[in-house]
Design a protein around this motif. Structure first.
Motif, PDB file in Angstrom:
ATOM      1  N   UNK A 124       0.857  -1.183   0.000  1.00  0.00           N
ATOM      2  CA  UNK A 124       0.000   0.000   0.000  1.00  0.00           C
ATOM      3  C   UNK A 124       0.894   1.233   0.000  1.00  0.00           C
ATOM      4  N   UNK A 125       0.773   2.040  -1.011  1.00  0.00           N
ATOM      5  CA  UNK A 125       1.599   3.234  -1.067  1.00  0.00           C
ATOM      6  C   UNK A 125       2.226   3.404  -2.430  1.00  0.00           C
ATOM      7  N   UNK A 126       3.077   4.414  -2.541  1.00  0.00           N
ATOM      8  CA  UNK A 126       3.716   4.735  -3.804  1.00  0.00           C
ATOM      9  C   UNK A 126       5.224   4.623  -3.678  1.00  0.00           C
ATOM     10  N   UNK A 127       5.825   3.941  -4.638  1.00  0.00           N
ATOM     11  CA  UNK A 127       7.274   3.820  -4.649  1.00  0.00           C
ATOM     12  C   UNK A 127       7.916   5.002  -5.356  1.00  0.00           C
ATOM     13  N   UNK A 128       8.918   5.597  -4.727  1.00  0.00           N
ATOM     14  CA  UNK A 128       9.606   6.724  -5.348  1.00  0.00           C
ATOM     15  C   UNK A 128      10.311   6.303  -6.629  1.00  0.00           C
ATOM     16  N   UNK A 129      10.994   5.186  -6.560  1.00  0.00           N
ATOM     17  CA  UNK A 129      11.821   4.768  -7.672  1.00  0.00           C
ATOM     18  C   UNK A 129      11.314   3.473  -8.292  1.00  0.00           C
ATOM     19  N   UNK A 130      11.768   3.186  -9.481  1.00  0.00           N
ATOM     20  CA  UNK A 130      11.440   1.911 -10.125  1.00  0.00           C
ATOM     21  C   UNK A 130      12.546   0.914  -9.845  1.00  0.00           C
ATOM     22  N   UNK A 131      12.234  -0.357 -10.057  1.00  0.00           N
ATOM     23  CA  UNK A 131      13.234  -1.403  -9.852  1.00  0.00           C
ATOM     24  C   UNK A 131      14.394  -1.243 -10.825  1.00  0.00           C
ATOM     25  N   UNK A 460       9.256  15.419 -12.938  1.00  0.00           N
ATOM     26  CA  UNK A 460      10.549  15.738 -12.348  1.00  0.00           C
ATOM     27  C   UNK A 460      11.532  16.237 -13.391  1.00  0.00           C
ATOM     28  N   UNK A 461      11.277  15.930 -14.658  1.00  0.00           N
ATOM     29  CA  UNK A 461      12.206  16.306 -15.705  1.00  0.00           C
ATOM     30  C   UNK A 461      11.786  17.564 -16.448  1.00  0.00           C
ATOM     31  N   UNK A 462      10.655  18.195 -16.015  1.00  0.00           N
ATOM     32  CA  UNK A 462      10.270  19.446 -16.633  1.00  0.00           C
ATOM     33  C   UNK A 462      11.232  20.549 -16.204  1.00  0.00           C
ATOM     34  N   UNK A 463      11.331  21.544 -16.987  1.00  0.00           N
ATOM     35  CA  UNK A 463      12.354  22.562 -16.783  1.00  0.00           C
ATOM     36  C   UNK A 463      12.170  23.321 -15.479  1.00  0.00           C
ATOM     37  N   UNK A 464      13.218  23.398 -14.681  1.00  0.00           N
ATOM     38  CA  UNK A 464      13.285  24.252 -13.495  1.00  0.00           C
ATOM     39  C   UNK A 464      14.578  25.038 -13.620  1.00  0.00           C
ATOM     40  N   UNK A 465      14.496  26.312 -13.946  1.00  0.00           N
ATOM     41  CA  UNK A 465      15.694  27.101 -14.165  1.00  0.00           C
ATOM     42  C   UNK A 465      16.603  27.102 -12.950  1.00  0.00           C
ATOM     43  N   UNK A 466      17.843  26.713 -13.181  1.00  0.00           N
ATOM     44  CA  UNK A 466      18.892  26.747 -12.162  1.00  0.00           C
ATOM     45  C   UNK A 466      18.555  25.903 -10.928  1.00  0.00           C
ATOM     46  N   UNK A 467      17.677  24.939 -11.055  1.00  0.00           N
ATOM     47  CA  UNK A 467      17.331  24.084  -9.927  1.00  0.00           C
ATOM     48  C   UNK A 467      17.526  22.627 -10.320  1.00  0.00           C
ATOM     49  N   UNK A 472      12.466  10.304 -10.033  1.00  0.00           N
ATOM     50  CA  UNK A 472      11.760   9.306  -9.234  1.00  0.00           C
ATOM     51  C   UNK A 472      10.857   8.540 -10.194  1.00  0.00           C
ATOM     52  N   UNK A 473      11.377   7.488 -10.785  1.00  0.00           N
ATOM     53  CA  UNK A 473      10.656   6.838 -11.881  1.00  0.00           C
ATOM     54  C   UNK A 473       9.344   6.217 -11.439  1.00  0.00           C
ATOM     55  N   UNK A 474       9.230   5.830 -10.160  1.00  0.00           N
ATOM     56  CA  UNK A 474       7.964   5.309  -9.672  1.00  0.00           C
ATOM     57  C   UNK A 474       6.865   6.346  -9.803  1.00  0.00           C
ATOM     58  N   UNK A 475       7.175   7.591  -9.428  1.00  0.00           N
ATOM     59  CA  UNK A 475       6.211   8.681  -9.552  1.00  0.00           C
ATOM     60  C   UNK A 475       6.055   9.098 -11.014  1.00  0.00           C
ATOM     61  N   UNK A 476       7.153   9.084 -11.752  1.00  0.00           N
ATOM     62  CA  UNK A 476       7.077   9.428 -13.172  1.00  0.00           C
ATOM     63  C   UNK A 476       6.187   8.465 -13.936  1.00  0.00           C
ATOM     64  N   UNK A 477       6.274   7.176 -13.583  1.00  0.00           N
ATOM     65  CA  UNK A 477       5.436   6.178 -14.248  1.00  0.00           C
ATOM     66  C   UNK A 477       3.957   6.453 -14.008  1.00  0.00           C
ATOM     67  N   UNK A 478       3.619   6.813 -12.773  1.00  0.00           N
ATOM     68  CA  UNK A 478       2.227   7.140 -12.460  1.00  0.00           C
ATOM     69  C   UNK A 478       1.791   8.387 -13.223  1.00  0.00           C
TER      70      UNK A 478
END
Length: 655
Positions: A124-131, A460-467, A472-478
């Motif tokens: 139960x929950x969300x994984x930050x990363x993928x295997x 997570x991969x959208x542009x953030x200037x100078x940041x 976190x592929x688990x969240x990216x997959x969702x």
């Protein structure tokens, strides 16, 4: 198909949003519609309501037809094959085929399920990363880089992406005067807040050791001396919530708990409304609300939070049981609770370690008290792991130290450019970086839309200037699947399983004694993807949930078991109440004094087996659970398993 509504940040009252809000005036739930015709956008909402009702009826009919409605299964050998069942399933649920992108994600990023032949229904929950992030990239350019050392060997799941360090700080001071965050913490915090649709301008976020720490921390810091009450809405026993209750009682809180009507486990609305709308002074206390049960799959209207707020309560939203993207739905975008608790794990189904998150609304932070006790409860920092070092080529020609998993970099490029650069990642020694007014009556929830269209580009991969950003592929997959696809997939799977389990009957009886009893919603359009049930033998005696779990584990199926509580029986179910009381008496003798004290004499409940579906669950997972449970139709199944276990010179299962 119902068009998804786009939401621009800071513009919450767009015409589309206002219209959707009016259509859902009776209490929006979490689930978007499967499909609606164009005429559904009627301004008076009547066409919308009629279409919702028609869609629900159509879905229920499809579910009952997903298996032959005239057939009952009394022998585990008589079940249809996986291929035949999947064909019938697809015929009944044509929308499921449109969720095949989830299967691709599972194959590519979570192949450990296939390799281990593992059915994971206890996560139960969300994984930050993928295997897949545990493995170094296998690109040709990586191998041909002679100037760099060879890539690190594949890591086992115990390898930490980051480490957790405890802080000696209280909640109030951490929010107001906390030390500057590391780049790692800032990146993960920004990624999580983006995923949960929580604004940094509206909320503070604090990392905690786990979910239980977040609950205890809030209980220790909340001013129960002036805001006396704690009201919780849970149909199951939760260690984290029990910890909060215990802390609150010690600080003088008056604890109240919502009750749930047997056997569907719906909220007893009259009683809960009476507790919320008490005529006492305006300052009430904390109202802790989960929006859905993580055991039974019962969903509750978010308008309960509105009612609480209007009557002087501070609202805590427990988001730990919510599915991916649920925080982006209309109701939760309109309502901003005072506190939000969530938790994130590292890898789905493999490495359950992680941390909890406590969000405090900035306008509510001033009520928190400074406490000496909460300094040791569990505020943590995320720090870099110390046993691996990597280097990553950044967008510009300058280098940025970071791990291959997760990736950290200054990101200003397009999605295609990022995909091309994955082959350029190399390993190198250096510094380590790892990771609306409430109506008089609360109505059942209606359906809503996803505010932002699903995108294949990870947030997570959208542009953030100078940041710097963190992958976190688990969240990216969702994110890449989106709310609509995830909801459709889980709705089809969980309802098919409920229908399939109800078709299992013991042989040699006129009507057929059901093999299973399901607690909570049965076949229901807007039920959650969690299931609570028990297995009964041919004599009608319950098979202990712990035994069912152990036998399932032997079949490589991970299940959980828990305790349903706060049950209210109407006069109609007086006989069943007596049965539950008798079972509870025997179970209390077995669990010991501590659990007996927590549950209390008047707290009726029952232990159950639980299964929870995630967005990576597929039809084969549901089918394998069904065929496993069907084995209990064999009166000698348990004895056979005990004999087989002993024959293999293993320790005998404790019954």
């Amino acid at each position: 198909m119902l068009k998804k509504k786009k939401q621009q940040k800071g513009k919450m009252q767009s015409p589309c949003l206002k219209e959707a809000s009016q259509a859902c005036i009776h209490g929006c739930g979490l689930i978007p519609l499967l499909s609606l015709p164009e005429s559904s956008n009627s301004k008076d909402g009547r066409t919308f309501t009629n279409t919702v009702a028609a869609t629900r009826v159509e879905f229920t009919t499809s579910t009952t037809l997903s298996l032959d409605p005239n057939v009952q299964f009394t022998n585990p050998e008589s079940l249809p094959s996986l291929a035949e069942s999947f064909y019938q399933f697809n015929e009944a649920y044509p929308l499921y085929s449109k969720t095949e992108f989830a299967d691709r994600i599972r194959r590519e990023d979570y192949n450990h399920f296939s390799v281990s032949n593992h059915v994971c229904l206890d996560y139960i929950g969300l994984g930050l990363f993928s295997h897949s992030q545990q493995e170094p990239p296998q690109s040709s350019s990586l191998a041909s880089t002679s100037s760099s050392p060879p890539p690190p060997p594949p890591r086992h799941s115990e390898f930490p992406f980051f480490e957790v360090s405890y802080k000696a700080a209280n909640l109030s001071s951490q929010i107001l005067y906390g030390a500057k965050e590391s780049e790692l913490e800032s990146a993960i915090k920004r990624r999580i807040m983006d995923f949960l649709n929580v604004s940094e301008t509206e909320y503070h976020m604090v990392f905690t050791a786990n979910r239980a720490s977040a609950f205890k921390l809030l209980a220790e810091s909340y001013p129960f001396q002036t805001n006396k009450s704690l009201l919780t809405v849970y149909d199951y026993e939760s260690e984290a919530v029990d910890g909060m209750i215990e802390k609150s009682k010690k600080r003088g809180a008056r604890v109240m708990q919502a009750e749930f009507m047997w056997p569907r486990m719906r909220i007893h609305s009259t009683k809960l409304r009476k507790m919320l709308v008490s005529r006492r002074k305006k300052k009430k206390g904390l109202f802790v609300f989960p929006l859905q049960s993580r055991m039974t799959g019962a969903r509750y209207s978010y308008q309960w939070m509105n009612l609480a707020e209007e009557n002087g309560w501070h609202v805590v939203l427990d988001a730990c049981a919510l599915g991916p993207k649920d925080m982006g739905t209309l109701g939760l975008s309109l309502f901003k609770p005072d506190f939000i608790i969530s938790s994130f794990f590292k890898v789905f189904g493999d490495n359950p370690s992680g941390f909890g998150c406590l969000f405090v609304k900035k306008s509510s932070a001033g009520i928190l008290e400074t406490s000496a006790t909460d300094r040791s409860i569990g505020i943590v920092s995320l720090i870099h792991a110390n046993d691996a070092t990597y280097h990553l080529v950044s967008d510009s020609s300058s280098s940025f130290s970071g791990p291959i998993f997760p990736h950290m970099r200054k990101d200003r490029s397009s999605n295609s450019d990022r995909n091309n650069r994955r082959s350029e990642e190399i390993a190198k020694h250096g510094e380590t970086f790892t990771d609306a007014k409430m109506k008089q009556k609360v109505e059942p929830s209606c359906e809503i839309v996803e505010l932002e269209p699903a995108t294949t580009e990870p947030a997570a991969l959208r542009s953030h200037d100078n940041v710097a950003s963190i992958t976190c592929k688990g969240l990216d997959n969702a994110d890449s699947l989106g709310l609509i696809i995830i909801t459709n997939r889980l709705r089809c799977l969980i309802n098919w399983l409920v229908n399939a389990l109800m078709k299992l009957k013991h042989p040699y009886s006129e009507k057929g004694i059901p093999l299973t009893k399901i607690y909570g919603p049965k076949i229901k359009f807007d039920r959650g993807p969690a299931l609570a049930f028990n297995v009964f033998d041919w004599k009608g005696e319950k098979v202990e949930p712990s035994l069912v779990q152990k036998l399932a584990d032997r079949s490589n199926i991970s299940l959980s078991y828990g305790y349903l509580q706060n049950i209210w029986f109407s006069d109609k179910y007086e006989e069943e109440k007596k049965i539950v009381l008798e079972i509870k008496r025997h179970e209390d003798e077995a669990v010991g004094a501590v659990s007996k004290m927590i549950r209390g004499k008047g707290n009726l409940g029952v232990t159950v087996v639980t299964a929870t579906f995630g967005f990576l669950t597929n039809f084969e997972d549901a089918y394998r659970l069904w065929t496993f449970v069907a084995q209990f139709l064999d009166a000698d199944f348990v004895e056979k398993e005990r004999w087989r276990y002993t024959a293999l010179d293993q320790k005998i299962i404790e019954v």
